[in-house]
Design a protein around this motif. Structure first.
Motif, PDB file in Angstrom:
ATOM      1  N   GLY A   1       0.887   4.897   3.586  1.00  0.00           N
ATOM      2  CA  GLY A   1       0.838   3.445   3.692  1.00  0.00           C
ATOM      3  C   GLY A   1       2.172   2.782   3.978  1.00  0.00           C
ATOM      4  N   GLU A   2       2.278   1.525   3.540  1.00  0.00           N
ATOM      5  CA  GLU A   2       3.476   0.737   3.832  1.00  0.00           C
ATOM      6  C   GLU A   2       4.719   1.287   3.140  1.00  0.00           C
ATOM      7  OE1 GLU A   2       1.422  -3.641   4.471  1.00  0.00           O
ATOM      8  OE2 GLU A   2       1.427  -2.736   2.470  1.00  0.00           O
ATOM      9  N   VAL A   3       4.561   1.816   1.931  1.00  0.00           N
ATOM     10  CA  VAL A   3       5.707   2.419   1.240  1.00  0.00           C
ATOM     11  C   VAL A   3       6.219   3.611   2.035  1.00  0.00           C
ATOM     12  CG1 VAL A   3       6.448   3.654  -0.829  1.00  0.00           C
ATOM     13  CG2 VAL A   3       5.035   1.603  -1.050  1.00  0.00           C
ATOM     14  N   GLY A   4       5.316   4.448   2.515  1.00  0.00           N
ATOM     15  CA  GLY A   4       5.713   5.595   3.323  1.00  0.00           C
ATOM     16  C   GLY A   4       6.438   5.177   4.588  1.00  0.00           C
TER      17      GLY A   4
ATOM     18  N   ALA B   1       7.654  -0.819  -6.877  1.00  0.00           N
ATOM     19  CA  ALA B   1       6.403  -1.088  -6.166  1.00  0.00           C
ATOM     20  C   ALA B   1       5.234  -1.342  -7.106  1.00  0.00           C
ATOM     21  CB  ALA B   1       6.077   0.089  -5.244  1.00  0.00           C
ATOM     22  N   GLY B   2       4.225  -1.947  -6.543  1.00  0.00           N
ATOM     23  CA  GLY B   2       2.949  -2.164  -7.212  1.00  0.00           C
ATOM     24  C   GLY B   2       1.870  -2.251  -6.152  1.00  0.00           C
ATOM     25  N   HIS B   3       0.640  -2.432  -6.569  1.00  0.00           N
ATOM     26  CA  HIS B   3      -0.542  -2.644  -5.730  1.00  0.00           C
ATOM     27  C   HIS B   3      -1.436  -1.415  -5.663  1.00  0.00           C
ATOM     28  CE1 HIS B   3      -3.292  -4.258  -2.869  1.00  0.00           C
ATOM     29  NE2 HIS B   3      -2.793  -3.675  -1.796  1.00  0.00           N
ATOM     30  N   ALA B   4      -0.858  -0.218  -5.518  1.00  0.00           N
ATOM     31  CA  ALA B   4      -1.679   0.983  -5.354  1.00  0.00           C
ATOM     32  C   ALA B   4      -2.123   1.576  -6.686  1.00  0.00           C
ATOM     33  CB  ALA B   4      -0.925   2.040  -4.552  1.00  0.00           C
ATOM     34  N   HIS B   5      -1.623   1.031  -7.823  1.00  0.00           N
ATOM     35  CA  HIS B   5      -1.978   1.547  -9.153  1.00  0.00           C
ATOM     36  C   HIS B   5      -1.719   3.043  -9.234  1.00  0.00           C
ATOM     37  CE1 HIS B   5      -4.893  -2.009 -10.152  1.00  0.00           C
ATOM     38  NE2 HIS B   5      -3.706  -2.405  -9.724  1.00  0.00           N
TER      39      HIS B   5
ATOM     40  N   THR C   1       0.844  -1.185   0.000  1.00  0.00           N
ATOM     41  CA  THR C   1       0.000   0.000   0.000  1.00  0.00           C
ATOM     42  C   THR C   1       0.886   1.244   0.000  1.00  0.00           C
ATOM     43  OG1 THR C   1      -0.082   0.115   2.426  1.00  0.00           O
ATOM     44  CG2 THR C   1      -1.785  -1.196   1.325  1.00  0.00           C
ATOM     45  N   GLY C   2       0.342   2.342  -0.521  1.00  0.00           N
ATOM     46  CA  GLY C   2       1.060   3.610  -0.485  1.00  0.00           C
ATOM     47  C   GLY C   2       0.890   4.405  -1.755  1.00  0.00           C
ATOM     48  N   SER C   3       0.460   5.648  -1.603  1.00  0.00           N
ATOM     49  CA  SER C   3       0.326   6.559  -2.735  1.00  0.00           C
ATOM     50  C   SER C   3       0.479   7.978  -2.209  1.00  0.00           C
ATOM     51  CB  SER C   3      -1.038   6.388  -3.417  1.00  0.00           C
ATOM     52  OG  SER C   3      -2.087   6.673  -2.509  1.00  0.00           O
ATOM     53  N   CYS C   4       0.481   8.940  -3.118  1.00  0.00           N
ATOM     54  CA  CYS C   4       0.536  10.339  -2.709  1.00  0.00           C
ATOM     55  C   CYS C   4      -0.861  10.799  -2.343  1.00  0.00           C
ATOM     56  CB  CYS C   4       1.067  11.211  -3.843  1.00  0.00           C
ATOM     57  SG  CYS C   4       2.824  11.010  -4.128  1.00  0.00           S
ATOM     58  N   GLU C   5      -0.955  11.571  -1.291  1.00  0.00           N
ATOM     59  CA  GLU C   5      -2.262  12.104  -0.912  1.00  0.00           C
ATOM     60  C   GLU C   5      -2.737  13.134  -1.927  1.00  0.00           C
ATOM     61  OE1 GLU C   5      -3.995  10.748   1.443  1.00  0.00           O
ATOM     62  OE2 GLU C   5      -2.317   9.427   1.890  1.00  0.00           O
TER      63      GLU C   5
END
Length: 197
Positions: free
Chosen positions: A84-87, A103-107, A63-67
């Motif tokens: 998320g986890e990347v952060g 990374a992947g998963h958060a598209h 998990t993890g993306s930019c807000e």
């Protein structure tokens, strides 16, 4: 795992999100244990360094993306701090623990440097290609000399087997001034899978 490429020892750690049992059918992962990714890297990275790894790469389905999704687009806005986890991996581990996260998963789209760690995530369903020129010397990764490139949009439609139809070009094509040619192994795998479907 440890691999050698062009005389460089690369330690690779594979990670899957701790929420995997909730995002897939439980029967598929019933006999698997999903540990906290930060603690996993905290344990494994020093062992890989001790074994001579000059580069540590995470191949991570997390998990993890930019807000702020405006910053997210095409790697713009280097100040964006992933969630998320990347952060957590970027903020909870000592500096220098990780050199690269693929990374992947958060598209989502990452093509950025955070401290001395590079992170690449190229959206989803294979419609983008990320590229990082990583410079490695006797003392390990030279982050200042390394270059993360803007992701390349590929020419085919999104492909999600069983959901959307599309086709991949198997011919060499130019992307951002570089010729990219599918490997013989990749082409053979595609032919095998097509024959089985």
């Amino acid at each position: 795992a440890m691999i050698m490429r062009s005389g460089v020892k690369i330690g690779v750690i594979g990670l899957s999100s701790a929420d995997t049992p909730e995002t897939t059918l439980r029967k598929h992962v019933a006999d698997l244990r999903f540990r906290d990714p930060v603690e996993t890297v905290r344990e494994l990275a020093p062992k890989l360094r001790k074994d001579g790894a000059q580069v540590i790469v995470l191949v991570a389905h997390l998990t993890g993306s930019c807000e702020d999704h405006h910053q997210e687009a095409h790697g713009e806005g280097a100040e964006c701090q992933p969630s998320g986890e990347v952060g957590r991996l970027l903020t909870e581990l000592p500096k220098g623990t990780i050199d690269v996260i693929v990374a992947g998963h958060a598209h989502t789209i990452f093509a950025q440097r955070f401290g001395d760690t590079f992170i690449l995530e190229s959206d989803c369903r294979g419609q983008m290609l990320g590229l990082l020129d990583l410079v490695v010397g006797p003392d390990g990764v030279n982050a200042d000399a390394s270059v993360v490139h803007k992701p390349w949009d590929l020419t085919h439609k999104k492909v999600d087997p069983g959901c959307e139809e599309g086709s991949y070009s198997l011919e060499p094509q130019e992307l951002d001034g570089r010729m990219v040619t599918p490997s013989a192994a990749a082409l053979e795998l595609v032919r095998k899978l097509e024959a089985e479907s």
